[in-house]
Motif scaffolding. Structure first.
Motif, short mmCIF file in Angstrom:
data_model
loop_
_atom_site.label_atom_id
_atom_site.label_comp_id
_atom_site.label_asym_id
_atom_site.label_seq_id
_atom_site.Cartn_x
_atom_site.Cartn_y
_atom_site.Cartn_z
N LEU A 1 -8.62 10.40 -5.36
CA LEU A 1 -8.97 10.59 -3.95
C LEU A 1 -9.05 12.08 -3.66
O LEU A 1 -8.54 12.91 -4.42
N PHE B 1 -3.71 9.82 2.13
CA PHE B 1 -4.05 8.83 1.11
C PHE B 1 -3.57 7.45 1.54
O PHE B 1 -2.63 7.30 2.33
N ASN B 2 -4.25 6.45 1.03
CA ASN B 2 -3.91 5.05 1.32
C ASN B 2 -4.55 4.20 0.23
O ASN B 2 -5.77 4.11 0.14
N PHE B 3 -3.74 3.63 -0.65
CA PHE B 3 -4.28 2.82 -1.74
C PHE B 3 -3.28 1.72 -2.10
O PHE B 3 -2.07 1.85 -1.87
N TYR C 1 -3.74 8.84 -9.04
CA TYR C 1 -2.64 7.90 -9.19
C TYR C 1 -2.92 6.96 -10.35
O TYR C 1 -4.08 6.70 -10.69
N TYR D 1 0.83 -1.20 0.00
CA TYR D 1 0.00 0.00 0.00
C TYR D 1 0.87 1.26 0.00
O TYR D 1 1.93 1.28 0.62
N GLY E 1 -6.78 5.77 -10.09
CA GLY E 1 -7.77 6.11 -9.07
C GLY E 1 -7.68 7.58 -8.69
O GLY E 1 -6.70 8.27 -9.02
N GLN F 1 0.95 5.10 1.25
CA GLN F 1 0.31 5.80 2.35
C GLN F 1 1.06 7.09 2.66
O GLN F 1 2.29 7.14 2.58
#
Length: 237
Positions: free
Chosen positions: A59, A64-66, A47, A27, A57, A29
């Motif tokens: 946000l 952020f966290n993906f 991103y 992830y 994606g 972050q």
């Protein structure tokens, strides 16, 4: 009954597979803050995977966290009103032991606004007062310091809503307690001078750091001289 057993077995396998997939995902972050004030900045975050952008994606927020799927590198773009856009590459190879690529982002002013910020004393700006001279080991100001301090008085009078903080620093030699007291005495002396020249007492705060925040840890006279300083931080304008 056999169908029910088969369904339960299938669901267990599916759950195990998803759990294993989740355990191996990496992830990205991070936090997004202002470079000048260190406060969170709500931003538009986009991103996409590299090189083709097949996974992407969007946000919104100050964090952020993906997931970075398939161990691919990703391009991260952060945009916020009043700040210069920032673009970064995230590499799964840089993940820590918790399978996270940590990227904390500080947003700066756009190039066209930097000069304006210098002239308008933007909140969070820190100015080093380089021409202050004290008697050695004391808080007594030499008269050669007055010219620079008179400029500070003018700045405060020209900006009546401004609130500043005078921050005193010593080198890290000697007693930490004595250094803390000396740095406080010196910023108090500067505040007294500024108010004696007409600056509002309520517009000036003080804070002492002693030798706890050296610019350099080298044990040389040049480094010690660099560490002995008073800085002016704009808190409000």
């Amino acid at each position: 009954m056999k169908q029910l057993i088969f369904l339960i077995f299938f669901l267990c396998l599916y759950s195990t597979a998803r759990s294993q997939e989740s355990d191996t995902l990496i992830y990205a972050q991070g936090n997004i803050t202002s470079a000048s004030t260190k406060e969170p900045v709500v931003s538009k975050i986009s991103y996409k995977s590299l090189p083709y952008g097949s996974k992407a994606g969007f946000l919104s927020g100050s964090t952020f966290n993906f997931p970075l799927f398939d161990n691919e590198k990703y391009e991260l773009t952060v945009v916020a009103p009043g700040y210069a856009p920032s673009k970064f590459m995230l590499d799964p190879a840089e993940a820590n032991s918790e399978r996270k690529v940590i990227k904390n982002i500080e947003l700066g002013l756009p190039a066209s606004a930097v000069k304006v910020a210098e002239e308008t004393h933007t909140v969070g700006k820190i100015m080093r007062l380089d021409n202050l001279i004290f008697n050695a080991g004391t808080s007594k100001l030499e008269s050669s310091s007055f010219e620079e301090l008179d400029h500070v008085v003018k700045m405060l009078k020209d900006n009546p809503k401004m609130i500043i903080q005078l921050e005193g620093h010593t080198d890290f030699q000697g007693s930490p307690t004595a250094n803390m007291k000396l740095s406080q005495d010196r910023v108090d002396a500067i505040k007294n001078y500024l108010t004696s020249k007409g600056a509002s007492k309520g517009s000036i705060k003080t804070k002492a750091f002693g030798g706890t925040q050296p610019i350099s840890r080298e044990n040389t006279e040049e480094a010690h001289k660099l560490n002995r300083r008073v800085e002016l931080r704009v808190l409000q304008n």
